[in-house]
Design an enzyme around this catalytic site. Structure first.
Site, PDB file in Angstrom:
ATOM      1  N   ASN A   9       1.007  -0.900   0.079  1.00 25.25           N
ATOM      2  CA  ASN A   9      -0.162   0.110   0.361  1.00 25.25           C
ATOM      3  C   ASN A   9       0.912   0.963  -0.487  1.00 25.25           C
ATOM      4  OD1 ASN A   9      -1.483   2.117   0.502  1.00 25.25           O
ATOM      5  ND2 ASN A   9      -2.687   1.125   2.407  1.00 25.25           N
ATOM      6  N   TRP A  10       1.265   1.601  -1.316  1.00 23.77           N
ATOM      7  CA  TRP A  10       2.228   2.892  -1.612  1.00 23.77           C
ATOM      8  C   TRP A  10       1.202   4.543  -0.984  1.00 23.77           C
ATOM      9  CZ3 TRP A  10       4.420   1.487  -6.669  1.00 23.77           C
ATOM     10  CH2 TRP A  10       4.616   0.614  -7.328  1.00 23.77           C
ATOM     11  N   LYS A  11      -0.050   4.069   0.137  1.00 18.21           N
ATOM     12  CA  LYS A  11      -0.520   5.302   0.227  1.00 18.21           C
ATOM     13  C   LYS A  11      -0.642   6.658   0.165  1.00 18.21           C
ATOM     14  CE  LYS A  11      -0.206   2.921   4.823  1.00 18.21           C
ATOM     15  NZ  LYS A  11      -0.386   3.013   6.458  1.00 18.21           N
ATOM     16  N   HIS A  96      -9.287   0.770   5.112  1.00 16.74           N
ATOM     17  CA  HIS A  96      -8.671   1.011   5.272  1.00 16.74           C
ATOM     18  C   HIS A  96      -8.690   2.422   6.607  1.00 16.74           C
ATOM     19  CE1 HIS A  96      -4.620   2.264   6.119  1.00 16.74           C
ATOM     20  NE2 HIS A  96      -3.909   1.152   5.465  1.00 16.74           N
ATOM     21  N   GLU A  98      -7.252   4.245   7.530  1.00 16.81           N
ATOM     22  CA  GLU A  98      -7.076   5.935   7.666  1.00 16.81           C
ATOM     23  C   GLU A  98      -8.212   6.333   7.246  1.00 16.81           C
ATOM     24  OE1 GLU A  98      -3.259   4.788   5.526  1.00 16.81           O
ATOM     25  OE2 GLU A  98      -2.333   4.841   7.338  1.00 16.81           O
ATOM     26  N   GLU A 168      -5.401  -5.450  10.725  1.00 18.32           N
ATOM     27  CA  GLU A 168      -4.439  -4.350  10.251  1.00 18.32           C
ATOM     28  C   GLU A 168      -5.293  -3.480  11.568  1.00 18.32           C
ATOM     29  OE1 GLU A 168      -2.559  -2.783   6.416  1.00 18.32           O
ATOM     30  OE2 GLU A 168      -4.383  -1.433   6.619  1.00 18.32           O
ATOM     31  N   GLY A 174       2.259   2.207  11.083  1.00 19.95           N
ATOM     32  CA  GLY A 174       3.370   2.681  10.526  1.00 19.95           C
ATOM     33  C   GLY A 174       4.024   3.458  12.120  1.00 19.95           C
ATOM     34  N   SER A 216       3.511  -2.338  10.216  1.00 17.38           N
ATOM     35  CA  SER A 216       4.852  -2.911   9.933  1.00 17.38           C
ATOM     36  C   SER A 216       5.459  -4.063  10.037  1.00 17.38           C
ATOM     37  CB  SER A 216       5.104  -2.530  11.533  1.00 17.38           C
ATOM     38  OG  SER A 216       4.750  -1.125  11.717  1.00 17.38           O
ATOM     39  N   GLY A 237       2.604  -0.949   4.046  1.00 15.78           N
ATOM     40  CA  GLY A 237       3.260   0.489   4.062  1.00 15.78           C
ATOM     41  C   GLY A 237       4.037   0.817   3.463  1.00 15.78           C
ATOM     42  N   GLY A 238       5.090   1.576   4.588  1.00 10.46           N
ATOM     43  CA  GLY A 238       6.238   2.070   4.380  1.00 10.46           C
ATOM     44  C   GLY A 238       7.386   0.900   3.812  1.00 10.46           C
TER      45      GLY A 238
HETATM   46  P1  13P Z   1       2.892  -0.136   7.781  1.00 11.77           P
HETATM   47  O1  13P Z   1       2.855  -1.348   6.656  1.00 11.77           O
HETATM   48  O2  13P Z   1       3.605   1.715   7.120  1.00 11.77           O
HETATM   49  O3  13P Z   1       2.099   0.004   9.303  1.00 11.77           O
HETATM   50  O4  13P Z   1       1.155   0.379   7.001  1.00 11.77           O
HETATM   51  C1  13P Z   1       0.598  -0.532   7.098  1.00 11.77           C
HETATM   52  C2  13P Z   1      -0.862  -0.073   6.540  1.00 11.77           C
HETATM   53  O5  13P Z   1      -1.488   0.435   6.383  1.00 11.77           O
HETATM   54  C3  13P Z   1      -0.552  -1.268   4.858  1.00 11.77           C
HETATM   55  O6  13P Z   1      -2.101  -0.669   4.945  1.00 11.77           O
END
Ligand code: 13P
Length: 250
Positions: A9-11, A96, A98, A168, A174, A216, A237-238
């Site tokens: 997920n590149w957000k 998600h 967020e 999640e 994050g 994470s 994500g990251g």
């Molecule tokens: P991180 O891997 O940066 O914690 O993000 C997880 C995420 O929200 C994937 O959708």
């Protein structure tokens, strides 16, 4: 047998230049490391068309981070599944944390999106998870149960094979705080049981539904997490936003 999946997920994190370079790098370097895993990336909507073009004819699938559940219509600012189909995109994230937290997206609205996507041949990845306050108050399973009931309730069993779930925990996203393999496994087993309870003969449906863990995930914890019996992959994500750390997940 459920597949093992790594989803990135590149957000809203990457510039166009970064997203295109990452997609190009994945196209070149991922096939030799992929093994029997599936890979999907979720660029932000402005980069979907160019990333999809780069990854066309590669083993890396592309998905949208969000959709509006409707055919082409007057809906300013949104992206419709028909528009994604034209680009050969067949995956979308739904709910998600967020979007739940900052845009007040509800599980009930997620249900409309999931149902629309699955009916139209897409794979929907439904994200669920508790906040730190909810976990500390002992409400993790209550929260997960409500998200599953409201988000996946009354979805017909014949389209359920096009639904994946991502657990999640919000406190792990994050933050560098990863759920322990035992904590994640416990939540995944619970989610699978809840899915099973949605249908009369739900066990076989639940047993074939991929459930990814997100929060994470990195090269140094992915193997142990994916080794748990109910963890079928990672929604990352990251670590998915740089070529080296993405490749290191495989
Ligand atoms: P991180 O891997 O940066 O914690 O993000 C997880 C995420 O929200 C994937 O959708």
């Amino acid at each position: 047998m459920r597949p093992k999946i790594i989803a990135g997920n590149w957000k809203m994190n990457l510039s166009e230049k970064e997203a295109l370079a990452l997609a190009t790098g994945l196209k070149e370097k991922l096939p030799s490391r992929l093994g029997d895993k599936k890979a999907v990336v979720f660029p932000s909507s402005i980069h979907l068309a160019s990333v999809a073009r780069i990854l066309e004819n590669s083993p890396v699938s592309v998905g949208a981070q969000n959709i509006y559940p409707s055919p082409l219509t007057a809906m300013t600012g949104e992206t419709g599944p028909d528009q994604l189909s034209e680009l050969g995109i067949g995956f979308a994230l739904v709910g998600h944390s967020e979007r739940r937290q900052f845009l007040k997206e509800t599980s009930v609205f997620c249900n409309q999106k999931i149902s629309y996507l699955a009916k139209n041949g897409f794979t929907a990845i439904y994200c669920v998870g508790e906040t730190l306050e909810e976990r500390e108050a002992g409400k993790t399973f209550e929260v997960l149960s409500k998200q599953i009931q409201e988000g996946l309730g009354s979805i017909p069993s014949d389209i359920f094979p096009r639904i994946w779930v991502a657990y999640e925990p919000v406190w792990a996203i994050g933050t560098g705080k990863v759920a322990s393999p035992a904590q994640a496994q416990e939540a995944h087993a619970f989610i699978r049981k809840e899915i099973s309870g949605l249908f009369q003969n739900g066990k076989s449906i639940a047993d074939t539904t991929p459930i990814l863990y997100g929060g994470s995930v990195k090269a140094d914890n992915v193997k142990e997490l994916l080794g748990q019996p109910d963890i079928d992959g990672g929604l990352v994500g990251g670590a998915s936003q740089k070529l080296d750390s993405f490749l290191a997940l495989f």
